[in-house]
Design an enzyme around this catalytic site. Structure first.
Site, PDB file in Angstrom:
ATOM      1  N   HIS A  17       0.812  -1.172   0.001  1.00 35.54           N
ATOM      2  CA  HIS A  17      -0.179  -0.011  -0.214  1.00 35.54           C
ATOM      3  C   HIS A  17       0.828   1.397  -0.033  1.00 35.54           C
ATOM      4  O   HIS A  17       2.013   1.107  -0.013  1.00 35.54           O
ATOM      5  CB  HIS A  17      -0.835  -0.068   1.156  1.00 35.54           C
ATOM      6  CG  HIS A  17      -0.350  -0.091   2.656  1.00 35.54           C
ATOM      7  ND1 HIS A  17       0.307   1.037   3.109  1.00 35.54           N
ATOM      8  CD2 HIS A  17      -0.336  -1.037   3.406  1.00 35.54           C
ATOM      9  CE1 HIS A  17       0.644   0.622   4.429  1.00 35.54           C
ATOM     10  NE2 HIS A  17       0.122  -0.570   4.659  1.00 35.54           N
ATOM     11  N   HIS A  20       4.096   1.542   2.425  1.00 37.03           N
ATOM     12  CA  HIS A  20       5.255   0.885   1.802  1.00 37.03           C
ATOM     13  C   HIS A  20       6.032   1.694   0.680  1.00 37.03           C
ATOM     14  O   HIS A  20       7.170   1.904   0.713  1.00 37.03           O
ATOM     15  CB  HIS A  20       4.974  -0.527   1.391  1.00 37.03           C
ATOM     16  CG  HIS A  20       4.203  -1.506   2.116  1.00 37.03           C
ATOM     17  ND1 HIS A  20       2.877  -1.930   1.978  1.00 37.03           N
ATOM     18  CD2 HIS A  20       4.598  -1.623   3.480  1.00 37.03           C
ATOM     19  CE1 HIS A  20       2.650  -2.494   3.107  1.00 37.03           C
ATOM     20  NE2 HIS A  20       3.493  -2.508   4.051  1.00 37.03           N
ATOM     21  N   CYS A 125      -0.923 -17.099  23.445  1.00 33.32           N
ATOM     22  CA  CYS A 125      -2.208 -17.092  23.404  1.00 33.32           C
ATOM     23  C   CYS A 125      -2.356 -18.141  22.153  1.00 33.32           C
ATOM     24  O   CYS A 125      -1.871 -18.087  21.142  1.00 33.32           O
ATOM     25  CB  CYS A 125      -2.716 -15.480  22.373  1.00 33.32           C
ATOM     26  SG  CYS A 125      -4.515 -15.807  21.525  1.00 33.32           S
ATOM     27  N   CYS A 128      -3.502 -17.034  18.562  1.00 31.29           N
ATOM     28  CA  CYS A 128      -2.546 -16.145  17.662  1.00 31.29           C
ATOM     29  C   CYS A 128      -1.442 -17.231  17.445  1.00 31.29           C
ATOM     30  O   CYS A 128      -0.427 -16.984  16.673  1.00 31.29           O
ATOM     31  CB  CYS A 128      -1.880 -15.093  18.527  1.00 31.29           C
ATOM     32  SG  CYS A 128      -3.033 -13.834  18.838  1.00 31.29           S
ATOM     33  N   CYS A 142      -6.289 -11.473  25.090  1.00 32.52           N
ATOM     34  CA  CYS A 142      -5.627 -10.909  23.675  1.00 32.52           C
ATOM     35  C   CYS A 142      -6.610 -10.106  23.119  1.00 32.52           C
ATOM     36  O   CYS A 142      -7.768 -10.442  22.953  1.00 32.52           O
ATOM     37  CB  CYS A 142      -5.546 -12.354  23.080  1.00 32.52           C
ATOM     38  SG  CYS A 142      -5.240 -12.022  21.342  1.00 32.52           S
ATOM     39  N   HIS A 145      -8.478 -12.220  20.046  1.00 27.40           N
ATOM     40  CA  HIS A 145      -9.393 -13.285  20.489  1.00 27.40           C
ATOM     41  C   HIS A 145     -10.296 -13.021  21.640  1.00 27.40           C
ATOM     42  O   HIS A 145     -11.023 -14.230  21.840  1.00 27.40           O
ATOM     43  CB  HIS A 145      -8.424 -14.640  20.456  1.00 27.40           C
ATOM     44  CG  HIS A 145      -7.447 -14.946  19.091  1.00 27.40           C
ATOM     45  ND1 HIS A 145      -6.159 -14.381  19.000  1.00 27.40           N
ATOM     46  CD2 HIS A 145      -7.916 -15.490  18.074  1.00 27.40           C
ATOM     47  CE1 HIS A 145      -6.064 -14.872  17.472  1.00 27.40           C
ATOM     48  NE2 HIS A 145      -6.932 -15.495  17.078  1.00 27.40           N
ATOM     49  N   LYS A 294      -4.156   4.826  11.233  1.00 23.34           N
ATOM     50  CA  LYS A 294      -2.936   4.655  10.325  1.00 23.34           C
ATOM     51  C   LYS A 294      -3.434   3.600   9.495  1.00 23.34           C
ATOM     52  O   LYS A 294      -4.165   2.738   9.493  1.00 23.34           O
ATOM     53  CB  LYS A 294      -1.790   3.654  11.214  1.00 23.34           C
ATOM     54  CG  LYS A 294      -0.677   3.256  10.422  1.00 23.34           C
ATOM     55  CD  LYS A 294       0.006   2.170  10.943  1.00 23.34           C
ATOM     56  CE  LYS A 294       1.291   1.858  10.337  1.00 23.34           C
ATOM     57  NZ  LYS A 294       1.869   0.605  11.036  1.00 23.34           N
ATOM     58  N   LYS A 297      -2.608  -2.781   6.431  1.00 23.10           N
ATOM     59  CA  LYS A 297      -3.485  -3.890   5.899  1.00 23.10           C
ATOM     60  C   LYS A 297      -4.529  -4.696   6.985  1.00 23.10           C
ATOM     61  O   LYS A 297      -5.569  -4.949   6.476  1.00 23.10           O
ATOM     62  CB  LYS A 297      -2.334  -4.938   5.503  1.00 23.10           C
ATOM     63  CG  LYS A 297      -1.334  -5.472   6.789  1.00 23.10           C
ATOM     64  CD  LYS A 297      -0.313  -5.956   5.927  1.00 23.10           C
ATOM     65  CE  LYS A 297       0.883  -6.129   7.164  1.00 23.10           C
ATOM     66  NZ  LYS A 297       2.373  -6.043   6.664  1.00 23.10           N
TER      67      LYS A 297
HETATM   68  N1  MSP Z   1       9.059  -6.984   7.763  1.00 22.37           N
HETATM   69  C1  MSP Z   1       9.224  -6.151   8.617  1.00 22.37           C
HETATM   70  C2  MSP Z   1      10.262  -5.223   8.406  1.00 22.37           C
HETATM   71  C3  MSP Z   1      11.683  -5.895   8.470  1.00 22.37           C
HETATM   72  S1  MSP Z   1      13.069  -4.794   8.096  1.00 22.37           S
HETATM   73  C4  MSP Z   1      14.553  -5.608   8.453  1.00 22.37           C
HETATM   74  C5  MSP Z   1       8.037  -5.322   8.686  1.00 22.37           C
HETATM   75  N2  MSP Z   1       7.393  -5.171   7.265  1.00 22.37           N
HETATM   76  S2  MSP Z   1       5.971  -4.246   6.959  1.00 22.37           S
HETATM   77  O1  MSP Z   1       5.386  -4.918   5.927  1.00 22.37           O
HETATM   78  O2  MSP Z   1       5.125  -4.436   8.430  1.00 22.37           O
HETATM   79  O3  MSP Z   1       6.344  -2.993   6.867  1.00 22.37           O
HETATM   80  C6  MSP Z   1       6.554  -1.920   8.032  1.00 22.37           C
HETATM   81  C7  MSP Z   1       7.147  -0.825   7.016  1.00 22.37           C
HETATM   82  O4  MSP Z   1       5.992  -0.360   6.085  1.00 22.37           O
HETATM   83  C8  MSP Z   1       7.181   0.709   7.923  1.00 22.37           C
HETATM   84  O5  MSP Z   1       8.239   0.609   8.542  1.00 22.37           O
HETATM   85  C9  MSP Z   1       7.191   1.734   6.843  1.00 22.37           C
HETATM   86  O6  MSP Z   1       8.373   1.510   6.116  1.00 22.37           O
HETATM   87  C10 MSP Z   1       6.084   1.086   5.765  1.00 22.37           C
HETATM   88  N3  MSP Z   1       4.742   1.352   6.335  1.00 22.37           N
HETATM   89  C11 MSP Z   1       3.728   0.421   6.479  1.00 22.37           C
HETATM   90  N4  MSP Z   1       2.452   1.149   6.806  1.00 22.37           N
HETATM   91  C12 MSP Z   1       2.780   2.431   6.713  1.00 22.37           C
HETATM   92  C13 MSP Z   1       1.933   3.421   6.829  1.00 22.37           C
HETATM   93  N5  MSP Z   1       0.661   3.789   7.151  1.00 22.37           N
HETATM   94  N6  MSP Z   1       2.538   4.778   6.753  1.00 22.37           N
HETATM   95  C14 MSP Z   1       4.050   5.094   6.650  1.00 22.37           C
HETATM   96  N7  MSP Z   1       4.835   3.950   6.392  1.00 22.37           N
HETATM   97  C15 MSP Z   1       4.374   2.544   6.504  1.00 22.37           C
HETATM   98  O7  MSP Z   1       7.445  -4.312   9.515  1.00 22.37           O
END
Ligand code: MSP
Length: 647
Positions: A17, A20, A125, A128, A142, A145, A294, A297
């Site tokens: 999204h 990312h 849990c 989870c 939790c 759940h 925020k 997903k």
């Molecule tokens: N897999 C771990 C990270 C491992 S790094 C060695 C993870 N993945 S994640 O898919 O949850 O991605 C988190 C990252 O996605 C955030 O740190 C940011 O870079 C980005 N974002 C996810 N949602 C976001 C927002 N709503 N706003 C801004 N950035 C966001 O954590």
């Protein structure tokens, strides 16, 4: 100088999204900026594919884990090229070199005694299939759940993180630039005031098999962070690749605040245990929110980068995200805001400047860069402003202040648009005796455009390429070589392409691009402010939003000259100061005599697209009230300088 720049590797439990995309666009823009500055860059992004969340997501989707991770990882990889994001490596934690690197490091740290085996008792849990911390519980339950977790003892491997706590405090204190913006460094230091616990780094294969087996005990797999963080070393060929040390010494990670602790605490202590220097910098940004929540997903309130790119193009999306968020702080995402920026900053300000300037070069000086005469003060002012902007732009981009960097560029774009009004090249073009002055004005404009183009390469690569082509620039851009005044060679052919940013019909665009409604799982996401419902149309029951209103620039203008327009009974040609001088043709001749108007302060629409009326270019519109056959001009109730904004 070299730079190694990384984004987080994203979990493959859901498609990408805008959150990312933001981290990845930032990394791409900084990579391009550094390359523009002559530096060598290695930029890495990728996907994080192990762990129980992913096993769960595959089970929910009813496909094998392998198929699932391949599929979502491909979605991430395929999202980046349409956004003009060009990583040097897209790493997957399922890549064989990564698995080998993780096992090698685990063995090394184990052999030196920093990984130990112990019994762990925690709150588990069953729903989870995870241990939860006290903090994660809501009223002892939790949150997912709604059941109390049970105390479970499990044997696991632990990393002796506590051993490195004091070293880490000393390191962060003596290298204050290592975590930016400052608020996040303070957050980490505050956290380090409490004793650090050792880090559990394994899961028994009885609970999780989808992970990297521990090289010293195959009854366990590595758990999450000891796997994921090491991607940053795998990507640049730890330990033997020839460029490894060069890049590792210049490693900068970009993350959002959600994963601050693993990056600012686990990672440097792990590196210390491996005998490696900590990363050079950690850049932490805030969240993109939908309404008050925020974008995530799990809340289902996401905007898909590919859909947005298809609708608006990569450059608009990149510009919007970089311009709208102050790096480090949260920002709200809305389609209306994106469309408003597209129409005002890109179509009106930049697009108009380019098309007006190039059209005048084509019409008045035969489509070639003219040879300038000496610069008049007005020209010098614009040249100085453009050069000062370059300095500020460099400084802001280096400091990850993308918003301020773009504000500086747009300030100059605004100036250049006003310079056109003030110098009125169309007037100069009428008088052959003023040909040198015309050439100087147009050259000054083209030079300003060239410097603006230079700054846009990292932000909007396709737009910058089109602008370069229009200006006849063929060399690979270089901030140091090109960042000076007066480099456009007279005689160079200028080509007028299509409009860079056609204006969007805000209503249609917002509706077409609205995120597809999905069932929301949480009450928070059902709240109107956070729901992924289609963006409200621009005019609902005749109402507009404040953003829409703001697109109209109203200003106070003082009428300094007025005359009848020949062969047009209703029209007067006004010269106004707002604060620059401009010509406005107004249909008020039946109601006002020219001499009555001098000195009057009226309200004008300052950003109306210029239009020709009876051969005179009208640059704005005077507001007036009409009732029956009466008409009166709008004025201001007091003394206020011309140019003041009306809002
Ligand atoms: N897999 C771990 C990270 C491992 S790094 C060695 C993870 N993945 S994640 O898919 O949850 O991605 C988190 C990252 O996605 C955030 O740190 C940011 O870079 C980005 N974002 C996810 N949602 C976001 C927002 N709503 N706003 C801004 N950035 C966001 O954590």
């Amino acid at each position: 100088m070299s730079l190694y720049l990384t984004t987080p590797i994203f979990y493959v439990n859901a498609p990408p999204h805008i959150g990312h995309a933001y981290s990845t666009i930032v990394a791409d823009a900084v990579s391009r900026f550094k390359r523009l500055n002559g530096e060598k860059v290695f930029f890495q992004t990728g996907t994080d594919e192990h762990g129980d969340k992913i096993v769960q997501a595959a089970a929910d989707a009813d496909v094998s884990v392998r198929e699932y991770v391949d599929n979502i990882s491909r979605m991430f990889r395929d999202t980046w090229p349409p956004l003009a994001i060009e990583p040097d490596r897209f790493i997957r934690t399922t890549d064989s070199d990564h698995i080998a690197t993780v096992q090698r490091i685990l063995q090394q740290v184990y052999d030196q005694g920093d990984i130990y085996f112990a019994e762990y008792t925690g709150l588990y849990c069953k729903g989870c299939e995870q241990f939860l911390t006290e903090k994660e519980l809501v009223n002892g339950l939790c949150p997912d759940h709604q059941k109390p977790p049970v105390a479970v003892s499990e044997q696991n491997y632990f990393f002796r993180m506590s051993k490195y706590q004091q070293w880490l405090i000393d390191h962060i204190t003596s290298h204050p630039e290592c975590i930016t913006p400052e608020r996040y460094r303070n957050e980490v230091l505050a956290f380090l005031r409490e004793p650090l616990e050792d880090l559990c780094i394994s899961r028994p294969t009885s609970r999780l098999t989808w992970g990297i087996p521990l090289p010293f005990d195959d009854r366990f797999v590595t758990y999450v962070w000891f796997d994921a963080l090491i991607n940053y070393l795998t990507g640049i060929g730890y330990p033997d690749a020839p460029h490894f040390s060069e890049y590792w010494g210049a490693a900068e990670h970009i993350i959002a605040k959600d994963i601050l602790k693993p990056h600012a605490i686990y990672w440097p202590t792990m590196l210390r245990a491996m005998g490696l220097a900590p990363f050079h910098r950690l850049h932490v940004h805030g969240y993109w929110n939908m309404g008050e929540t925020k974008m995530s997903k799990s809340l289902g309130n996401v905007v898909r980068p590919l859909e947005l790119t298809e609708q608006f193009g990569a450059d608009t999306v990149r510009y919007f995200l970089l311009r709208e968020m102050s790096f480090g702080l949260d920002a709200g995402f809305s389609l209306e805001a994106l469309i408003a920026r597209r129409n005002s900053d890109l179509a009106n300000d930049l697009g108009n400047l380019v098309s007006r300037s190039l059209t005048m070069v084509k019409n008045f000086v035969g489509g070639k860069v003219p040879a300038p005469g000496p610069l008049a003060p007005l020209d010098q002012e614009l040249a100085d402003a453009a050069l000062a902007m370059l300095g500020e732009y460099r400084q802001r981009m280096t400091g990850f202040a993308f918003r301020q960097a773009l504000e500086a560029v747009w300030e100059v774009i605004g100036r250049a648009n006003r310079y056109i009004v003030a110098t009125a090249p169309w007037e100069l073009a009428k008088d052959p005796a003023r040909a040198t002055r015309l050439a100087t004005v147009l050259h000054t404009l083209l030079e300003t455009l060239r410097l603006v183009t230079l700054t846009l390469h990292p932000i909007m690569p396709a737009t910058a390429a089109k602008m370069s082509a229009a200006l006849g620039l063929t060399a690979v851009p270089d901030l140091n070589r090109d960042g000076r005044w007066g480099l456009l060679a007279p005689g160079t052919a200028i080509t007028l392409g299509e409009a860079l940013f056609p204006r969007l019909d805000a209503k249609g665009a917002a509706q077409a691009a609205a995120p597809k409604g999905q069932p929301n799982k949480t009450p928070a996401a059902k709240a109107p402010a956070a729901a992924p419902a289609p963006a409200p149309p621009i005019a609902e029951e005749g109402l507009i939003t404040f953003d829409h209103f703001q697109q109209t620039e109203l200003r106070v203008a003082e009428i300094i000259a007025a005359q009848k327009v020949p062969k047009a009974d209703r029209l007067l040609q006004l010269t106004v100061k707002a604060p620059e001088e401009r010509t406005i043709v107004a249909g008020i001749a039946e109601f006002y005599q020219p001499e009555q108007l001098i000195g009057k302060k009226v309200i004008i629409v300052a950003n109306l697209k210029p239009a020709k009326l009876k051969g005179i270019l009208s640059q704005g519109m005077v507001l007036a009230a009409k009732a029956g056959d009466r008409l009166v001009l709008s004025t201001v109730d007091g003394d206020i300088p011309p140019g003041s904004k009306v809002a």
